[in-house]
Design a protein around this motif. Structure first.
Motif, PDB file in Angstrom:
ATOM      1  N   GLY A  71       0.807  -1.211   0.000  1.00 23.06           N
ATOM      2  CA  GLY A  71       0.000   0.000   0.000  1.00 23.06           C
ATOM      3  C   GLY A  71       0.841   1.262   0.000  1.00 23.06           C
ATOM      4  N   ASN A  72       1.795   1.335   0.923  1.00 19.54           N
ATOM      5  CA  ASN A  72       2.633   2.532   1.016  1.00 19.54           C
ATOM      6  C   ASN A  72       3.604   2.615  -0.153  1.00 19.54           C
ATOM      7  N   GLY A  73       4.060   1.458  -0.645  1.00 15.95           N
ATOM      8  CA  GLY A  73       4.946   1.451  -1.810  1.00 15.95           C
ATOM      9  C   GLY A  73       4.253   2.004  -3.048  1.00 15.95           C
ATOM     10  N   VAL A  74       2.988   1.616  -3.247  1.00 17.75           N
ATOM     11  CA  VAL A  74       2.222   2.126  -4.386  1.00 17.75           C
ATOM     12  C   VAL A  74       2.045   3.636  -4.269  1.00 17.75           C
ATOM     13  N   VAL A  75       1.745   4.104  -3.064  1.00 18.81           N
ATOM     14  CA  VAL A  75       1.570   5.552  -2.854  1.00 18.81           C
ATOM     15  C   VAL A  75       2.855   6.298  -3.204  1.00 18.81           C
ATOM     16  N   LEU A  76       3.985   5.822  -2.715  1.00 19.32           N
ATOM     17  CA  LEU A  76       5.266   6.476  -2.997  1.00 19.32           C
ATOM     18  C   LEU A  76       5.599   6.417  -4.485  1.00 19.32           C
ATOM     19  N   LEU A  77       5.269   5.293  -5.119  1.00 17.47           N
ATOM     20  CA  LEU A  77       5.567   5.134  -6.542  1.00 17.47           C
ATOM     21  C   LEU A  77       4.779   6.126  -7.391  1.00 17.47           C
ATOM     22  N   VAL A  78       3.481   6.218  -7.150  1.00 18.54           N
ATOM     23  CA  VAL A  78       2.667   7.115  -7.993  1.00 18.54           C
ATOM     24  C   VAL A  78       2.998   8.578  -7.709  1.00 18.54           C
ATOM     25  N   ILE A  79       3.296   8.916  -6.456  1.00 17.55           N
ATOM     26  CA  ILE A  79       3.672  10.302  -6.141  1.00 17.55           C
ATOM     27  C   ILE A  79       5.001  10.653  -6.809  1.00 17.55           C
ATOM     28  N   GLY A  80       5.915   9.679  -6.836  1.00 16.28           N
ATOM     29  CA  GLY A  80       7.214   9.925  -7.458  1.00 16.28           C
ATOM     30  C   GLY A  80       7.156  10.014  -8.967  1.00 16.28           C
ATOM     31  N   LEU A  81       6.244   9.246  -9.604  1.00 21.34           N
ATOM     32  CA  LEU A  81       6.197   9.187 -11.060  1.00 21.34           C
ATOM     33  C   LEU A  81       5.259  10.209 -11.691  1.00 21.34           C
ATOM     34  N   ASP A  82       4.208  10.591 -10.972  1.00 22.51           N
ATOM     35  CA  ASP A  82       3.205  11.490 -11.541  1.00 22.51           C
ATOM     36  C   ASP A  82       3.510  12.939 -11.151  1.00 22.51           C
ATOM     37  N   ASN A  83       3.889  13.726 -12.128  1.00 19.29           N
ATOM     38  CA  ASN A  83       4.266  15.125 -11.861  1.00 19.29           C
ATOM     39  C   ASN A  83       3.091  15.992 -11.432  1.00 19.29           C
ATOM     40  N   SER A  84       1.867  15.499 -11.640  1.00 18.28           N
ATOM     41  CA  SER A  84       0.697  16.288 -11.228  1.00 18.28           C
ATOM     42  C   SER A  84       0.441  16.187  -9.732  1.00 18.28           C
ATOM     43  N   LEU A  85       1.097  15.237  -9.082  1.00 12.28           N
ATOM     44  CA  LEU A  85       0.901  15.038  -7.642  1.00 12.28           C
ATOM     45  C   LEU A  85       1.995  15.773  -6.876  1.00 12.28           C
ATOM     46  N   ARG A  86       1.936  17.078  -6.908  1.00  8.84           N
ATOM     47  CA  ARG A  86       2.960  17.888  -6.247  1.00  8.84           C
ATOM     48  C   ARG A  86       2.342  18.895  -5.271  1.00  8.84           C
ATOM     49  N   ASP A  87       1.063  18.739  -4.974  1.00  6.48           N
ATOM     50  CA  ASP A  87       0.429  19.618  -3.999  1.00  6.48           C
ATOM     51  C   ASP A  87       0.959  19.320  -2.600  1.00  6.48           C
ATOM     52  N   PRO A  88       0.811  20.242  -1.657  1.00  3.58           N
ATOM     53  CA  PRO A  88       1.283  19.999  -0.282  1.00  3.58           C
ATOM     54  C   PRO A  88       0.744  18.704   0.325  1.00  3.58           C
ATOM     55  N   ILE A  89      -0.549  18.411   0.083  1.00  2.00           N
ATOM     56  CA  ILE A  89      -1.123  17.204   0.675  1.00  2.00           C
ATOM     57  C   ILE A  89      -0.417  15.956   0.176  1.00  2.00           C
ATOM     58  N   HIS A  90       0.037  15.961  -1.080  1.00  2.00           N
ATOM     59  CA  HIS A  90       0.746  14.800  -1.620  1.00  2.00           C
ATOM     60  C   HIS A  90       2.124  14.660  -0.977  1.00  2.00           C
ATOM     61  N   CYS A  91       2.744  15.785  -0.665  1.00  2.00           N
ATOM     62  CA  CYS A  91       4.027  15.741   0.052  1.00  2.00           C
ATOM     63  C   CYS A  91       3.839  15.120   1.429  1.00  2.00           C
ATOM     64  N   PHE A  92       2.776  15.514   2.129  1.00  2.00           N
ATOM     65  CA  PHE A  92       2.510  14.960   3.455  1.00  2.00           C
ATOM     66  C   PHE A  92       2.160  13.469   3.373  1.00  2.00           C
ATOM     67  N   LEU A  93       1.409  13.086   2.327  1.00  2.00           N
ATOM     68  CA  LEU A  93       1.081  11.666   2.146  1.00  2.00           C
ATOM     69  C   LEU A  93       2.344  10.857   1.880  1.00  2.00           C
ATOM     70  N   GLY A  94       3.277  11.438   1.129  1.00  2.00           N
ATOM     71  CA  GLY A  94       4.558  10.765   0.897  1.00  2.00           C
ATOM     72  C   GLY A  94       5.350  10.601   2.183  1.00  2.00           C
ATOM     73  N   MET A  95       5.372  11.672   3.003  1.00  2.00           N
ATOM     74  CA  MET A  95       6.047  11.585   4.304  1.00  2.00           C
ATOM     75  C   MET A  95       5.438  10.487   5.162  1.00  2.00           C
ATOM     76  N   LEU A  96       4.098  10.445   5.187  1.00  2.00           N
ATOM     77  CA  LEU A  96       3.396   9.452   5.994  1.00  2.00           C
ATOM     78  C   LEU A  96       3.734   8.047   5.522  1.00  2.00           C
ATOM     79  N   ALA A  97       3.788   7.844   4.206  1.00  2.00           N
ATOM     80  CA  ALA A  97       4.101   6.519   3.666  1.00  2.00           C
ATOM     81  C   ALA A  97       5.517   6.090   4.038  1.00  2.00           C
ATOM     82  N   ILE A  98       6.477   7.009   3.948  1.00  2.00           N
ATOM     83  CA  ILE A  98       7.863   6.681   4.312  1.00  2.00           C
ATOM     84  C   ILE A  98       7.953   6.308   5.786  1.00  2.00           C
ATOM     85  N   ILE A  99       7.324   7.108   6.644  1.00  2.00           N
ATOM     86  CA  ILE A  99       7.342   6.833   8.083  1.00  2.00           C
ATOM     87  C   ILE A  99       6.703   5.483   8.380  1.00  2.00           C
TER      88      ILE A  99
END
Length: 315
Positions: A45-73
């Motif tokens: 689940g968290n790997g998919v989130v990190l993958l799509v956030i990393g690959l999709d340039n449209s996912l650069r809003d602040p909320i996506h940054c926080f979701l990425g942080m949450l997935a890493i943690i």
């Protein structure tokens, strides 16, 4: 292995023994399957989130940054305990080195603080997005997000460094057997042949302060969101989103704070119940967070579908 009460053990030769889940040692296969399944779900689940956030340039809003942080943690948190738990359950590899034990303790307790900080940051993000939409990008710019991320990590370090110094300076000359499935702070310091109460009180006070402050600000944020949308067309959508977020937060905060207090003061609670509660509080949210916070986000859900079915989903 015993050592002089007045000295610390030799970190190169001293080790602790993890029990797993006390009173449930007869069910290692079932426990292993339970936590292995949760671990796989959390990683995927968290790997998919990190993958799509990393690959999709449209996912650069602040909320996506926080979701990425949450997935890493979440990945770091669950990886710090589950692989060793599985080796205890399935391979009977119960020994953990002195240094490895305190590194695990540091990672586990610092990531729980960081997770709470990110949940607060996400609540503030939703407040700004809904209550001040025209100023959203100005308020939560890249510099602000970086500062929030650094402050979350810095707070965890400020909490954990003194605690780590306190527990590593204790002399461990009693039993090496830790009645837990990982190097939980209270379970380890109870093995010291010196008074463990200072570190215990520091841990409880620090955890209570962090959780209390974060929960209070989260409650204020969601309260102001609901006040803003009440009576509007987006009211039901906001209730649905906030309700699911609050449910996952309760699954994180309630078991977490109950675990902290039962480990420290809950002599009337069975040991296996304390251990299972502590284990579930670290693993269950890491499974649910990608579903509730990420897959319910339209942009991420669409990006995942686009990645899985590129011919059927169009931007």
């Amino acid at each position: 292995m015993a050592s002089d009460p007045l000295t610390r053990p030799n970190s190169s030769s001293f080790s602790f023994i993890l029990v797993g889940v006390p009173s449930l040692e007869a069910f290692p296969t079932c426990l292993g399957i339970l936590f292995c399944s949760g671990y796989i779900i959390a990683l995927v689940g968290n790997g998919v989130v990190l993958l799509v956030i990393g690959l999709d340039n449209s996912l650069r809003d602040p909320i996506h940054c926080f979701l990425g942080m949450l997935a890493i943690i979440d990945v770091v948190m669950v990886t710090s305990i589950v692989p060793k738990m599985l080796s205890v359950f399935w391979l009977n590899s119960t020994e953990i080195g002195y240094v490895a034990c305190f590194v695990q303790m540091f990672v586990v307790h610092s990531t729980t603080s960081e997770e709470s900080g990110v949940l607060l940051a996400m609540a503030v993000d939703r407040y700004v997005a809904i209550c001040h939409p025209l100023r959203y990008q100005v308020i939560l710019n890249r510099q602000t997000i970086a500062q929030i991320g650094l402050s979350i990590v810095g707070r965890a370090l400020l909490f954990m460094v003194p605690l780590t110094v306190m527990v590593t300076n204790l002399p461990y000359c009693h039993s090496r057997v830790v009645p837990h499935s990982y190097c939980e702070h209270v379970a380890v310091v109870k093995l010291a042949c010196a008074d463990p109460r200072p570190s215990g009180l520091y841990s409880v006070a620090g955890s209570s302060l962090i959780v209390g402050m974060d929960v209070a600000f989260i409650a204020v944020s969601y309260g102001m969101i609901l006040k803003t949308v009440l009576g509007k067309k987006s009211c039901w959508k906001a209730f649905s989103t906030c309700g699911s977020h609050i449910c996952v937060m309760l699954l994180y905060y309630i078991p977490g704070i109950v675990s902290i207090y039962t480990q420290q003061f809950g002599s009337g609670v069975s040991v296996h119940a304390q251990v299972l509660l502590a284990d579930l509080y670290l693993t269950l949210p890491t499974m649910l967070n990608p579903i509730v916070y990420s897959m319910r986000t339209k942009q991420i859900r669409r990006a995942v579908l686009k990645m899985l079915f590129p011919r059927k989903v169009h931007a």
